[in-house]
Design a protein around this motif. Sequence first.
Motif, PDB file in Angstrom:
ATOM      1  N   THR A   1      59.371  63.743  25.406  1.00 20.56           N
ATOM      2  CA  THR A   1      59.499  62.135  24.896  1.00 20.56           C
ATOM      3  C   THR A   1      58.577  61.451  25.545  1.00 20.56           C
ATOM      4  N   PRO A   2      57.597  60.917  24.683  1.00 19.32           N
ATOM      5  CA  PRO A   2      56.544  60.068  25.500  1.00 19.32           C
ATOM      6  C   PRO A   2      57.273  58.814  25.934  1.00 19.32           C
ATOM      7  N   VAL A   3      56.850  58.421  27.211  1.00 18.93           N
ATOM      8  CA  VAL A   3      57.180  57.246  27.841  1.00 18.93           C
ATOM      9  C   VAL A   3      55.832  56.135  27.684  1.00 18.93           C
ATOM     10  N   LYS A   4      56.346  55.016  26.911  1.00 23.92           N
ATOM     11  CA  LYS A   4      55.120  53.987  26.731  1.00 23.92           C
ATOM     12  C   LYS A   4      55.272  53.178  27.767  1.00 23.92           C
ATOM     13  N   ILE A   5      53.978  52.815  28.429  1.00 21.81           N
ATOM     14  CA  ILE A   5      54.080  51.845  29.549  1.00 21.81           C
ATOM     15  C   ILE A   5      52.821  51.026  29.267  1.00 21.81           C
ATOM     16  N   ASN A   6      53.218  49.593  29.916  1.00 23.39           N
ATOM     17  CA  ASN A   6      52.138  48.566  29.875  1.00 23.39           C
ATOM     18  C   ASN A   6      51.779  48.416  31.275  1.00 23.39           C
ATOM     19  N   GLU A   7      50.469  48.550  31.721  1.00 25.47           N
ATOM     20  CA  GLU A   7      50.093  48.113  33.089  1.00 25.47           C
ATOM     21  C   GLU A   7      49.288  46.846  33.087  1.00 25.47           C
ATOM     22  N   LYS A   8      49.118  45.955  34.022  1.00 25.59           N
ATOM     23  CA  LYS A   8      48.347  44.980  34.368  1.00 25.59           C
ATOM     24  C   LYS A   8      47.834  45.148  35.813  1.00 25.59           C
ATOM     25  N   MET A   9      46.702  45.113  36.171  1.00 27.35           N
ATOM     26  CA  MET A   9      45.880  45.224  37.086  1.00 27.35           C
ATOM     27  C   MET A   9      44.920  44.255  37.530  1.00 27.35           C
ATOM     28  N   SER A  10      44.558  43.663  38.686  1.00 26.00           N
ATOM     29  CA  SER A  10      43.378  42.786  39.044  1.00 26.00           C
ATOM     30  C   SER A  10      43.262  43.009  40.486  1.00 26.00           C
ATOM     31  N   TRP A  11      41.942  42.870  40.843  1.00 27.09           N
ATOM     32  CA  TRP A  11      41.489  43.076  42.078  1.00 27.09           C
ATOM     33  C   TRP A  11      41.430  41.409  42.531  1.00 27.09           C
ATOM     34  N   PRO A  12      41.594  41.009  43.462  1.00 24.99           N
ATOM     35  CA  PRO A  12      41.787  39.547  43.997  1.00 24.99           C
ATOM     36  C   PRO A  12      40.600  38.632  43.296  1.00 24.99           C
ATOM     37  N   THR A  13      39.319  39.291  43.737  1.00 26.70           N
ATOM     38  CA  THR A  13      38.189  38.411  43.148  1.00 26.70           C
ATOM     39  C   THR A  13      38.126  38.010  41.630  1.00 26.70           C
ATOM     40  N   TYR A  14      38.982  38.883  40.739  1.00 31.65           N
ATOM     41  CA  TYR A  14      39.038  38.685  39.432  1.00 31.65           C
ATOM     42  C   TYR A  14      40.033  37.819  38.767  1.00 31.65           C
ATOM     43  N   LEU A  15      40.963  37.052  39.759  1.00 30.68           N
ATOM     44  CA  LEU A  15      42.077  36.144  39.400  1.00 30.68           C
ATOM     45  C   LEU A  15      41.330  34.904  39.015  1.00 30.68           C
ATOM     46  N   ASN A  16      42.220  34.304  38.061  1.00 33.55           N
ATOM     47  CA  ASN A  16      41.743  33.013  37.815  1.00 33.55           C
ATOM     48  C   ASN A  16      42.591  31.999  38.495  1.00 33.55           C
ATOM     49  N   GLY A  17      42.244  30.811  39.092  1.00 37.33           N
ATOM     50  CA  GLY A  17      43.127  30.135  39.435  1.00 37.33           C
ATOM     51  C   GLY A  17      43.566  30.104  40.935  1.00 37.33           C
ATOM     52  N   GLU A  18      44.429  29.096  41.623  1.00 39.81           N
ATOM     53  CA  GLU A  18      44.844  29.567  43.028  1.00 39.81           C
ATOM     54  C   GLU A  18      45.425  30.746  43.211  1.00 39.81           C
ATOM     55  N   THR A  19      45.263  31.324  44.299  1.00 39.01           N
ATOM     56  CA  THR A  19      45.962  32.590  44.710  1.00 39.01           C
ATOM     57  C   THR A  19      46.355  32.352  46.254  1.00 39.01           C
ATOM     58  N   ALA A  20      47.509  33.334  46.635  1.00 37.05           N
ATOM     59  CA  ALA A  20      47.909  33.221  47.884  1.00 37.05           C
ATOM     60  C   ALA A  20      47.067  34.252  48.829  1.00 37.05           C
ATOM     61  N   ASP A  21      46.981  34.358  50.203  1.00 38.87           N
ATOM     62  CA  ASP A  21      46.045  34.994  51.009  1.00 38.87           C
ATOM     63  C   ASP A  21      45.998  36.294  50.605  1.00 38.87           C
ATOM     64  N   GLN A  22      44.696  36.608  50.545  1.00 35.79           N
ATOM     65  CA  GLN A  22      44.117  37.580  49.825  1.00 35.79           C
ATOM     66  C   GLN A  22      43.485  38.777  50.809  1.00 35.79           C
ATOM     67  N   ASP A  23      43.471  38.432  52.227  1.00 33.44           N
ATOM     68  CA  ASP A  23      42.759  39.145  53.158  1.00 33.44           C
ATOM     69  C   ASP A  23      42.873  40.709  53.429  1.00 33.44           C
ATOM     70  N   ASN A  24      44.186  40.952  53.168  1.00 35.61           N
ATOM     71  CA  ASN A  24      44.495  42.448  53.062  1.00 35.61           C
ATOM     72  C   ASN A  24      45.090  42.889  51.766  1.00 35.61           C
ATOM     73  N   ILE A  25      44.851  42.181  50.540  1.00 35.76           N
ATOM     74  CA  ILE A  25      45.129  42.763  49.184  1.00 35.76           C
ATOM     75  C   ILE A  25      43.782  43.464  48.698  1.00 35.76           C
ATOM     76  N   LEU A  26      44.297  44.727  48.326  1.00 38.49           N
ATOM     77  CA  LEU A  26      43.233  45.601  47.482  1.00 38.49           C
ATOM     78  C   LEU A  26      43.346  45.175  46.001  1.00 38.49           C
ATOM     79  N   PHE A  27      44.722  45.179  45.457  1.00 35.44           N
ATOM     80  CA  PHE A  27      44.664  44.916  43.969  1.00 35.44           C
ATOM     81  C   PHE A  27      46.095  44.542  43.679  1.00 35.44           C
TER      82      PHE A  27
END
Length: 447
Positions: free
Chosen positions: A190-216
């Motif tokens: 039985t297939p499980v359908k999944i939607n995923e969103k991923m972003s590396w910090p430098t590709y985010l639009n707008g304000e972000t939180a502290d990203q010093d130790n964030i990979l994605f």
Amino acid sequence: MQFKPTSLILGMALALSSSALYAAVSAEEAAKLGDSLTPMGGEVAGNTAGTIPAWTGGLSTSDDRYTNPYANEKPLFTITADNMAQYQANLTPGQQALMQKYPDSYKIQVYPTHRSASIPDSVVASTKENALNAALTSDGNGVSNLNEGVAFPIPANGLEAIWNHMTRFRGGALERTFVQVPVQANGSFTPVKINEKMSWPTYLNGETADQDNILFYFVQQVQAPARLTGNVLLVHETVNQITQPRQAWTYNAGQRRVRRAPQIAYDAPGTATDGQRTTDNLDMFNGAPDRYDWKLVGKQELYIPYNNFKLADRSLKYKEILQPGHINPELTRYELHRVWKVEATLKESARHIYAKRTFYIDEDTWQIAVVDHYDGRGELWRVGEAYHLQYRDVNVPWIAAESLYDLQSGRYLVGSLTNEEGIGFDFTQRFKYKDFTPQAIRRLGKR
């Protein structure tokens, strides 16, 4: 089976202090990138036998990512249980075990080798910066001075090699809709359908939180079957997960609340997998490497899944791909490539269901191609394979699917299949930080 240690590996054995393990390479070594080495650190030259060609820049870009440039090629030969002894130097123990378990159906069709991998020029430049500046933290569980692209294109040890897989370029930001399919021993699924969103910090639009130790940043939403819909996972993947553990939250549709989820790590069961993979099996390996001792064995020439345009064909149905025991071998393509062999052995003080894992990592992409997993008794248990595909429209080397075969139960799991899901991987999407917050997954989880 012949391994070829590099001068860096030999030099590492002579190091008199642990700091030598964590230093960036010299400018002289980094200058080899784009010269004798590819931009990601593979050897430009082919092998002496002529069965692996020189790298000449990879596949040219194309707006139609699913057109198969090798559609007219025929297999050079086929490896089965009957003749695998002839080819065992270029097969993993796991691949051989699959042939022995399914002698009447499992086979490896070997095609001419094409070194199709390429990445954007901007990532080429930042990868070279990584070679000069990136370094492992003192415990090896994090990376400092990391830019976009693989952290250590000229690796000196096993930790650097596994970090290359985890930091490799995957498009910067994307949304993908795919199916993950637990397949039973009799072939039912039985297939499980999944939607995923991923972003590396430098590709985010707008304000972000502290990203010093964030990979994605990562959000996963189950869309089918109905009994699983409404459950959402949010992850802020940290670079050093020991100083700052992975930050994870889940939204449970039944409880209608968001909870912190520190258990989403290591060998905790993966989402909607019927217990067929661990959390750190996703993408062949992810997460903190601290529970294992990592050994860079050297290079090996191996038959690995590569250029799987046929498997990604949009006309295929999942019932044509999935059959009892394993993926339909008529749809997969294997080529001879050089891989880095990395052995991960569980530390005596650590706990994990896998006591040992052997990774075979493609030199041109840093994508883990094959993994052999061993249980606490030292028995080969699960075999993972990643079916390479070059996404030509965006210069992203990634996969058409990934599989995890259970040699003991006869079941297996396939992920990242998109044949019936339209575009599948959409690399044009850009997100804001607010899309990766607990408040955002609460909204997504409403049925």
